[in-house]
Scaffold this motif. Sequence first.
Motif, mmCIF file in Angstrom:
data_model
loop_
_atom_site.group_PDB
_atom_site.id
_atom_site.type_symbol
_atom_site.label_atom_id
_atom_site.label_comp_id
_atom_site.label_asym_id
_atom_site.label_seq_id
_atom_site.Cartn_x
_atom_site.Cartn_y
_atom_site.Cartn_z
ATOM 1 N N SER A 1 1.515 -2.955 1.120
ATOM 2 C CA SER A 1 0.855 -3.705 2.185
ATOM 3 C C SER A 1 0.089 -4.938 1.709
ATOM 4 O O SER A 1 0.093 -5.950 2.419
ATOM 5 N N PRO A 2 -0.557 -4.949 0.525
ATOM 6 C CA PRO A 2 -1.195 -6.195 0.086
ATOM 7 C C PRO A 2 -0.190 -7.342 -0.112
ATOM 8 O O PRO A 2 -0.554 -8.506 -0.090
ATOM 9 N N ASN A 3 1.074 -6.982 -0.307
ATOM 10 C CA ASN A 3 2.111 -7.997 -0.502
ATOM 11 C C ASN A 3 2.849 -8.347 0.782
ATOM 12 O O ASN A 3 3.849 -9.051 0.755
ATOM 13 N N GLY A 4 2.399 -7.813 1.905
ATOM 14 C CA GLY A 4 2.932 -8.238 3.186
ATOM 15 C C GLY A 4 4.117 -7.457 3.719
ATOM 16 O O GLY A 4 4.877 -7.979 4.525
ATOM 17 N N TYR A 5 4.286 -6.191 3.301
ATOM 18 C CA TYR A 5 5.372 -5.397 3.863
ATOM 19 C C TYR A 5 5.043 -3.920 3.770
ATOM 20 O O TYR A 5 4.069 -3.526 3.128
#
Length: 156
Positions: free
Chosen positions: A39-43
């Motif tokens: 989630s910190p990487n956008g997915y």
Amino acid sequence: MSRAITHLLIGGLIIMTTAATANERELTIVNPRTLYDPSPNGYSTAVITPRGARLAYISGQGGQDSTGALSPDFAVQVTRAYANLRAALDGIGAKPDQVAKLTVFVVDHDMSKLEVLTRNVKEMFGETLPAQTLVPVPKLAIDPMLFEVEAVVVLD
């Protein structure tokens, strides 16, 4: 169209459910605790669509403006491609929180491009991050094209 987000811990899985309003379908986001948290990487690791859901497939959206012009700047193309994806979603009557899966194609990908990609996806999707795959490619359909994003959308 707000959604309540709930995190559940079930058998080593973190499952984030988004409570839908009466006219919406519910997507369930799954990020197993035994895997790296994406989630910190956008997915998200996985997204479960509801039983019997209708799906829409949005073709790859590049960074062209309405005249077909492409900026030579990668960040400009990514921002425009997500604006084009939003316009395609609007065209089918869908919202970003109905996107279950993204596939992005990046020409000459390197780690320096991840910040631009992550920022744009988080701006569009907030906490309801779809499953996503990044595919590095040597080139796309049009030579100056540096980025393309396609989507699978759950319709109500």
